[in-house]
Motif scaffolding. Sequence first.
Motif, PDB file in Angstrom:
ATOM      1  N   SER A   1       3.480  10.742  -9.581  1.00 59.69           N
ATOM      2  CA  SER A   1       3.043  11.088 -10.941  1.00 59.69           C
ATOM      3  C   SER A   1       2.852  12.592 -11.134  1.00 59.69           C
ATOM      4  CB  SER A   1       1.772  10.341 -11.293  1.00 59.69           C
ATOM      5  OG  SER A   1       2.005   8.967 -11.285  1.00 59.69           O
ATOM      6  N   PRO A   2       1.940  13.258 -10.418  1.00 61.44           N
ATOM      7  CA  PRO A   2       1.793  14.701 -10.635  1.00 61.44           C
ATOM      8  C   PRO A   2       2.994  15.496 -10.115  1.00 61.44           C
ATOM      9  CG  PRO A   2       0.277  13.986  -8.936  1.00 61.44           C
ATOM     10  CD  PRO A   2       0.927  12.764  -9.489  1.00 61.44           C
TER      11      PRO A   2
ATOM     12  N   LEU B   1       5.071  26.018  -8.550  1.00 62.35           N
ATOM     13  CA  LEU B   1       4.697  24.825  -9.306  1.00 62.35           C
ATOM     14  C   LEU B   1       5.098  23.541  -8.568  1.00 62.35           C
ATOM     15  CD1 LEU B   1       5.459  25.825 -12.989  1.00 62.35           C
ATOM     16  CD2 LEU B   1       3.241  25.331 -11.978  1.00 62.35           C
ATOM     17  N   SER B   2       6.234  23.554  -7.916  1.00 62.68           N
ATOM     18  CA  SER B   2       6.648  22.391  -7.127  1.00 62.68           C
ATOM     19  C   SER B   2       5.685  22.152  -5.966  1.00 62.68           C
ATOM     20  CB  SER B   2       8.061  22.580  -6.589  1.00 62.68           C
ATOM     21  OG  SER B   2       8.971  22.733  -7.639  1.00 62.68           O
ATOM     22  N   LEU B   3       5.278  23.227  -5.325  1.00 64.19           N
ATOM     23  CA  LEU B   3       4.316  23.120  -4.227  1.00 64.19           C
ATOM     24  C   LEU B   3       2.964  22.615  -4.733  1.00 64.19           C
ATOM     25  CD1 LEU B   3       3.790  23.663  -1.214  1.00 64.19           C
ATOM     26  CD2 LEU B   3       3.016  25.926  -1.873  1.00 64.19           C
ATOM     27  N   ILE B   4       2.518  23.110  -5.873  1.00 64.80           N
ATOM     28  CA  ILE B   4       1.249  22.643  -6.458  1.00 64.80           C
ATOM     29  C   ILE B   4       1.362  21.154  -6.801  1.00 64.80           C
ATOM     30  CG2 ILE B   4      -0.231  22.837  -8.488  1.00 64.80           C
ATOM     31  CD1 ILE B   4       0.321  25.848  -8.441  1.00 64.80           C
ATOM     32  N   GLY B   5       2.474  20.734  -7.354  1.00 70.27           N
ATOM     33  CA  GLY B   5       2.676  19.313  -7.664  1.00 70.27           C
ATOM     34  C   GLY B   5       2.639  18.443  -6.421  1.00 70.27           C
ATOM     35  N   THR B   6       3.223  18.944  -5.341  1.00 69.63           N
ATOM     36  CA  THR B   6       3.208  18.198  -4.080  1.00 69.63           C
ATOM     37  C   THR B   6       1.794  18.076  -3.552  1.00 69.63           C
ATOM     38  OG1 THR B   6       5.422  19.019  -3.543  1.00 69.63           O
ATOM     39  CG2 THR B   6       4.122  18.129  -1.740  1.00 69.63           C
ATOM     40  N   VAL B   7       1.050  19.175  -3.537  1.00 70.28           N
ATOM     41  CA  VAL B   7      -0.326  19.165  -3.028  1.00 70.28           C
ATOM     42  C   VAL B   7      -1.206  18.264  -3.892  1.00 70.28           C
ATOM     43  CG1 VAL B   7      -2.374  20.593  -2.644  1.00 70.28           C
ATOM     44  CG2 VAL B   7      -0.138  21.396  -1.894  1.00 70.28           C
ATOM     45  N   LEU B   8      -1.090  18.393  -5.216  1.00 73.35           N
ATOM     46  CA  LEU B   8      -1.896  17.546  -6.099  1.00 73.35           C
ATOM     47  C   LEU B   8      -1.523  16.065  -5.957  1.00 73.35           C
ATOM     48  CD1 LEU B   8      -2.147  19.629  -9.393  1.00 73.35           C
ATOM     49  CD2 LEU B   8      -3.951  19.127  -7.732  1.00 73.35           C
ATOM     50  N   GLY B   9      -0.254  15.785  -5.745  1.00 72.63           N
ATOM     51  CA  GLY B   9       0.168  14.395  -5.525  1.00 72.63           C
ATOM     52  C   GLY B   9      -0.435  13.810  -4.259  1.00 72.63           C
ATOM     53  N   ILE B  10      -0.464  14.604  -3.205  1.00 74.66           N
ATOM     54  CA  ILE B  10      -1.054  14.128  -1.950  1.00 74.66           C
ATOM     55  C   ILE B  10      -2.555  13.936  -2.103  1.00 74.66           C
ATOM     56  CG2 ILE B  10      -1.583  14.796   0.427  1.00 74.66           C
ATOM     57  CD1 ILE B  10       1.218  16.121   0.485  1.00 74.66           C
ATOM     58  N   ILE B  11      -3.222  14.882  -2.764  1.00 74.18           N
ATOM     59  CA  ILE B  11      -4.673  14.757  -2.953  1.00 74.18           C
ATOM     60  C   ILE B  11      -4.994  13.571  -3.851  1.00 74.18           C
ATOM     61  CG2 ILE B  11      -6.670  15.876  -4.002  1.00 74.18           C
ATOM     62  CD1 ILE B  11      -5.522  18.544  -3.022  1.00 74.18           C
ATOM     63  N   TYR B  12      -4.243  13.422  -4.923  1.00 74.60           N
ATOM     64  CA  TYR B  12      -4.490  12.352  -5.887  1.00 74.60           C
ATOM     65  C   TYR B  12      -4.258  10.979  -5.276  1.00 74.60           C
ATOM     66  CZ  TYR B  12      -4.237   9.826 -10.329  1.00 74.60           C
ATOM     67  OH  TYR B  12      -4.441   8.949 -11.350  1.00 74.60           O
ATOM     68  N   ALA B  13      -3.238  10.869  -4.419  1.00 78.60           N
ATOM     69  CA  ALA B  13      -2.920   9.576  -3.800  1.00 78.60           C
ATOM     70  C   ALA B  13      -3.891   9.301  -2.682  1.00 78.60           C
ATOM     71  CB  ALA B  13      -1.498   9.570  -3.278  1.00 78.60           C
TER      72      ALA B  13
ATOM     73  N   GLU C   1       0.834  -1.205   0.000  1.00 78.08           N
ATOM     74  CA  GLU C   1       0.000   0.000   0.000  1.00 78.08           C
ATOM     75  C   GLU C   1       0.869   1.256   0.000  1.00 78.08           C
ATOM     76  OE1 GLU C   1      -3.178   2.035   3.033  1.00 78.08           O
ATOM     77  OE2 GLU C   1      -3.138  -0.150   2.922  1.00 78.08           O
ATOM     78  N   ILE C   2       1.931   1.250   0.794  1.00 76.77           N
ATOM     79  CA  ILE C   2       2.836   2.404   0.847  1.00 76.77           C
ATOM     80  C   ILE C   2       3.552   2.591  -0.489  1.00 76.77           C
ATOM     81  CG2 ILE C   2       4.989   3.228   1.883  1.00 76.77           C
ATOM     82  CD1 ILE C   2       3.980   2.011   4.536  1.00 76.77           C
ATOM     83  N   ILE C   3       3.998   1.491  -1.088  1.00 75.44           N
ATOM     84  CA  ILE C   3       4.695   1.580  -2.383  1.00 75.44           C
ATOM     85  C   ILE C   3       3.771   2.152  -3.446  1.00 75.44           C
ATOM     86  CG2 ILE C   3       5.668   0.196  -4.255  1.00 75.44           C
ATOM     87  CD1 ILE C   3       6.855  -1.620  -2.031  1.00 75.44           C
ATOM     88  N   TYR C   4       2.527   1.663  -3.507  1.00 74.65           N
ATOM     89  CA  TYR C   4       1.590   2.169  -4.515  1.00 74.65           C
ATOM     90  C   TYR C   4       1.203   3.618  -4.230  1.00 74.65           C
ATOM     91  CZ  TYR C   4       1.239  -2.349  -6.707  1.00 74.65           C
ATOM     92  OH  TYR C   4       1.534  -3.499  -7.376  1.00 74.65           O
ATOM     93  N   TRP C   5       1.100   4.000  -2.958  1.00 72.91           N
ATOM     94  CA  TRP C   5       0.794   5.385  -2.618  1.00 72.91           C
ATOM     95  C   TRP C   5       1.910   6.295  -3.126  1.00 72.91           C
ATOM     96  CZ3 TRP C   5       2.780   9.566  -0.118  1.00 72.91           C
ATOM     97  CH2 TRP C   5       1.897  10.598   0.176  1.00 72.91           C
TER      98      TRP C   5
END
Length: 87
Positions: A49-50, A75-87, A39-43
Amino acid sequence: MVLLGIFIIIPNENTILSTITISIKIRYLTIKLMNKLFEIIYWIKIFLSPFIIFLFIALAIYFSNEELLWISGLLSLIGTVLGIIYA
């Protein structure tokens, strides 16, 4: 009768059942641990990805014009936030 270290274990119904119970518990905990690891690996894979996409865009902007560091950071911060939301 089995000699184990300095203890002598005489097999009877209780020791056999407790050994089976311990074996089942260890297998259950192993399966649970493996499931958490997968689960951690897939998360992490979904998070990356984003994050990587936005990071490459941010790096391209930064290398083209170093004065736009704040946009790259944003943009790096947006990518981090979107990655957390998406995962």
